[in-house]
Design a protein around this motif. Structure first.
Motif, PDB file in Angstrom:
ATOM      1  N   GLU A  67       0.923  -0.975  -0.025  1.00  0.00           N
ATOM      2  CA  GLU A  67      -0.063   0.009   0.201  1.00  0.00           C
ATOM      3  C   GLU A  67       1.040   1.193  -0.023  1.00  0.00           C
ATOM      4  O   GLU A  67       2.164   1.371   0.749  1.00  0.00           O
ATOM      5  CB  GLU A  67      -0.935   0.114   1.221  1.00  0.00           C
ATOM      6  N   ILE A  68       0.424   2.231  -0.498  1.00  0.00           N
ATOM      7  CA  ILE A  68       1.229   3.560  -0.427  1.00  0.00           C
ATOM      8  C   ILE A  68       0.941   4.185   0.861  1.00  0.00           C
ATOM      9  O   ILE A  68      -0.410   4.432   1.166  1.00  0.00           O
ATOM     10  CB  ILE A  68       0.497   4.506  -1.803  1.00  0.00           C
ATOM     11  N   LYS A  69       2.015   4.547   1.533  1.00  0.00           N
ATOM     12  CA  LYS A  69       2.053   4.963   2.859  1.00  0.00           C
ATOM     13  C   LYS A  69       2.902   5.789   3.040  1.00  0.00           C
ATOM     14  O   LYS A  69       4.239   5.835   2.811  1.00  0.00           O
ATOM     15  CB  LYS A  69       2.356   3.877   4.008  1.00  0.00           C
ATOM     16  N   PRO A  70       2.556   7.445   3.089  1.00  0.00           N
ATOM     17  CA  PRO A  70       3.349   8.480   3.025  1.00  0.00           C
ATOM     18  C   PRO A  70       4.484   8.311   4.087  1.00  0.00           C
ATOM     19  O   PRO A  70       5.615   8.804   3.884  1.00  0.00           O
ATOM     20  CB  PRO A  70       2.377   9.779   3.189  1.00  0.00           C
ATOM     21  N   ALA A  71       4.214   7.831   4.963  1.00  0.00           N
ATOM     22  CA  ALA A  71       5.245   7.786   6.259  1.00  0.00           C
ATOM     23  C   ALA A  71       6.424   6.898   5.664  1.00  0.00           C
ATOM     24  O   ALA A  71       7.507   7.097   6.335  1.00  0.00           O
ATOM     25  CB  ALA A  71       4.542   7.206   7.512  1.00  0.00           C
ATOM     26  N   MET A  72       6.370   5.889   4.872  1.00  0.00           N
ATOM     27  CA  MET A  72       7.279   5.056   4.201  1.00  0.00           C
ATOM     28  C   MET A  72       7.704   5.429   2.873  1.00  0.00           C
ATOM     29  O   MET A  72       8.293   4.743   2.216  1.00  0.00           O
ATOM     30  CB  MET A  72       6.832   3.912   4.301  1.00  0.00           C
ATOM     31  N   SER A  73       7.713   6.865   2.779  1.00  0.00           N
ATOM     32  CA  SER A  73       8.272   7.346   1.077  1.00  0.00           C
ATOM     33  C   SER A  73       9.702   7.490   1.234  1.00  0.00           C
ATOM     34  O   SER A  73      10.031   7.911   2.243  1.00  0.00           O
ATOM     35  CB  SER A  73       7.305   8.350   0.973  1.00  0.00           C
ATOM     36  N   LEU A  74      10.467   7.009   0.193  1.00  0.00           N
ATOM     37  CA  LEU A  74      11.817   7.403   0.219  1.00  0.00           C
ATOM     38  C   LEU A  74      12.093   8.729   0.000  1.00  0.00           C
ATOM     39  O   LEU A  74      13.255   9.363  -0.003  1.00  0.00           O
ATOM     40  CB  LEU A  74      12.369   6.522  -0.977  1.00  0.00           C
ATOM     41  N   ASP A  94       7.057   7.001  -8.501  1.00  0.00           N
ATOM     42  CA  ASP A  94       6.555   5.544  -8.849  1.00  0.00           C
ATOM     43  C   ASP A  94       7.946   4.913  -9.123  1.00  0.00           C
ATOM     44  O   ASP A  94       8.837   5.513  -9.594  1.00  0.00           O
ATOM     45  CB  ASP A  94       5.425   5.531  -9.605  1.00  0.00           C
ATOM     46  N   CYS A  95       7.721   3.486  -9.260  1.00  0.00           N
ATOM     47  CA  CYS A  95       8.896   2.706  -9.669  1.00  0.00           C
ATOM     48  C   CYS A  95       8.543   2.131 -10.938  1.00  0.00           C
ATOM     49  O   CYS A  95       9.266   1.314 -11.363  1.00  0.00           O
ATOM     50  CB  CYS A  95       9.364   1.865  -8.579  1.00  0.00           C
ATOM     51  N   PHE A 115      14.024   6.091  -7.391  1.00  0.00           N
ATOM     52  CA  PHE A 115      12.317   5.637  -7.498  1.00  0.00           C
ATOM     53  C   PHE A 115      11.677   5.279  -6.288  1.00  0.00           C
ATOM     54  O   PHE A 115      12.431   5.155  -5.205  1.00  0.00           O
ATOM     55  CB  PHE A 115      12.263   4.139  -8.211  1.00  0.00           C
ATOM     56  N   GLU A 116      10.382   5.495  -6.179  1.00  0.00           N
ATOM     57  CA  GLU A 116       9.686   5.295  -4.849  1.00  0.00           C
ATOM     58  C   GLU A 116       9.714   4.083  -4.472  1.00  0.00           C
ATOM     59  O   GLU A 116       9.862   3.040  -5.251  1.00  0.00           O
ATOM     60  CB  GLU A 116       7.875   6.210  -5.218  1.00  0.00           C
ATOM     61  N   ASN A 117       9.518   3.770  -3.154  1.00  0.00           N
ATOM     62  CA  ASN A 117       9.584   2.512  -2.544  1.00  0.00           C
ATOM     63  C   ASN A 117       8.841   1.622  -3.278  1.00  0.00           C
ATOM     64  O   ASN A 117       7.744   1.368  -3.527  1.00  0.00           O
ATOM     65  CB  ASN A 117       8.447   2.648  -1.273  1.00  0.00           C
ATOM     66  N   THR A 118       9.610   0.274  -3.593  1.00  0.00           N
ATOM     67  CA  THR A 118       9.280  -0.734  -4.371  1.00  0.00           C
ATOM     68  C   THR A 118       8.084  -1.444  -3.526  1.00  0.00           C
ATOM     69  O   THR A 118       7.110  -1.966  -4.325  1.00  0.00           O
ATOM     70  CB  THR A 118      10.248  -1.650  -4.630  1.00  0.00           C
ATOM     71  N   ARG A 119       8.100  -1.551  -2.364  1.00  0.00           N
ATOM     72  CA  ARG A 119       7.184  -2.180  -1.645  1.00  0.00           C
ATOM     73  C   ARG A 119       5.684  -1.509  -1.633  1.00  0.00           C
ATOM     74  O   ARG A 119       4.783  -2.018  -0.955  1.00  0.00           O
ATOM     75  CB  ARG A 119       7.541  -2.573  -0.284  1.00  0.00           C
TER      76      ARG A 119
END
Length: 397
Positions: A67-74, A94-95, A115-119
């Motif tokens: 899920e897209i979670k701003p707190a876990m953004s790179l 996005d990746c 790129f943004e978080n692959t997860r």
């Protein structure tokens, strides 16, 4: 493990290079508190950029579970990456997909994009072939530089290798070469130190090591389980009494494999576990009734140091006592300093890893003096357990 491909095997000039790195760094209030992992991948990133490759960084952060979670953004770690690399980087939100494609198409040779978080995509952790193909659409060469994620068969650690040439980055290369020296093809005699609280978390490790090393030092809380299994009363010490039979099996197996086991002959005991607690040394057969063993004793440390002097290779995972609290760090610090001294003198190859181990060696002030310190945690442990790491397997030529 020695037949893996590296950056020396590919020409990156003008190529789109997908580089899997570990940027899962500790944060506090929006600030990166430890940049070690960024520093570790710096040589690979700069080498590719300086050779005219387009560097596209792939990484995860936390466990967003698809899920897209701003707190876990790179995005939040960009300042730390920029200051470490000394280069500007572009961030892509996005990746995969149109955003990623557009970001890559605008790159000049030598530029770096994160790129943004692959997860943020569920397909990452399930190694979904469609997601891997979407990631691969943006690259020509795959460089894996995240040994710490090599025990996970994810799209960005394994799946990409099906689509393009896959090679090890410089950090991955250094790690694999060090591990090969330590257990893959080591100089004998080999000594292993295994410490920590519980035998239960290190059963596979102990079973693998007795077949591969000449001497095995067992310390920390887990030593108490072995001492109890031999009939010693460890009183109030941390101990997994239900694993006595397992501990005895490991001792028998060690004997069959000609592996000498070094268990403590004395311990530093106290009636409570707190800083500066009143303590004294007791032989393992004479632990006072209200006491617990909180560190390996001085006589045992002498034995360990003597064993280090006779060895050519040392592999270390886990502290010898409750090193977080003084004075129960004494044995770990003394043994670590001895290993460092022998390494500096060119008499010992020393490889250490696992979270507590790195902390303990930093605490002893000797981390810089070991031949190699792995910051990989789980991947390092699985490698020590003799397990095949999917993210390493894909690099083998």
């Amino acid at each position: 493990m020695s037949n893996f491909k590296t950056l020396d095997d590919v020409d990156v000039k003008g190529k789109r290079v997908l580089v899997r790195v570990d940027l899962n760094v500790p944060m506090d209030g929006g600030t990166v508190t430890d940049k070690t992992r960024v520093e570790r991948v710096k040589p690979t990133i700069l080498e590719i950029a300086d050779k005219g490759g387009k560097v596209i960084l792939l990484a995860h952060f936390g466990r967003p579970k698809g899920e897209i979670k701003p707190a876990m953004s790179l995005a939040q770690i960009i300042p730390a990456v920029v200051s470490t690399l000394g280069r500007d980087i572009t961030f892509c939100t996005d990746c995969i997909g149109p955003m990623a494609e557009a970001a890559v198409s605008q790159m000049a040779d030598g530029e770096i994009v994160l790129f943004e978080n692959t997860r943020f995509h569920a397909g990452e952790e399930s190694n979904d072939p469609e997601f891997a193909a979407a990631l691969a659409a943006n690259g020509d060469i795959f460089v894996s530089d995240a040994f710490s994620a090599a025990h996970r068969a994810h799209a960005s650690t394994v799946g990409l290798a099906r689509h393009m040439p896959a090679v090890a980055g410089r950090t991955m290369q250094a790690e694999l070469e060090a591990l090969n020296k330590a257990l893959g093809n080591p100089r004998h005699p080999v000594i292993a130190v295994v410490g920590g609280a519980k035998v239960s978390t290190k059963l596979d490790l102990l079973k693998n090591l007795v077949a591969r090393v000449d001497t095995l030092v067992i310390g920390g809380g887990m030593a108490n389980t072995f001492l109890a299994a031999q009939g010693h009363d460890v009183q109030k010490s941390l101990c997994e009494h239900d694993l006595a039979a397992t501990a005895r099996d490991i001792l028998v197996e060690a004997e069959n494999q000609n592996c000498r086991i070094l268990l403590p002959v004395d311990g530093v005991v106290a009636s409570e576990f707190k800083a500066g607690a009143e303590n004294h040394v007791a032989k393992v057969g004479a632990i006072p009734r209200d006491a617990m063993i909180l560190d390996t004793g001085p006589q045992s440390v002498v034995e360990i140091e003597k064993a280090f002097e006779e060895a050519a290779t040392l592999v270390w995972n886990g502290p010898l006592g409750a090193f977080e609290i003084q004075p129960f760090d004494t044995a770990t610090v003394a043994a670590a300093k001895k290993a460092a001294e022998l390494t500096k003198a060119g008499k010992l190859i020393s490889v250490a890893g696992g979270g507590d181990t790195v902390s303990a060696l930093n605490h002893a002030g000797v981390a810089e003096d070991f031949t190699y310190i792995s910051t990989a945690g789980g991947a390092f442990l699985e490698w020590m357990e003799g397990k095949e790491l999917p993210g390493v397997k894909v690099l083998e030529g």
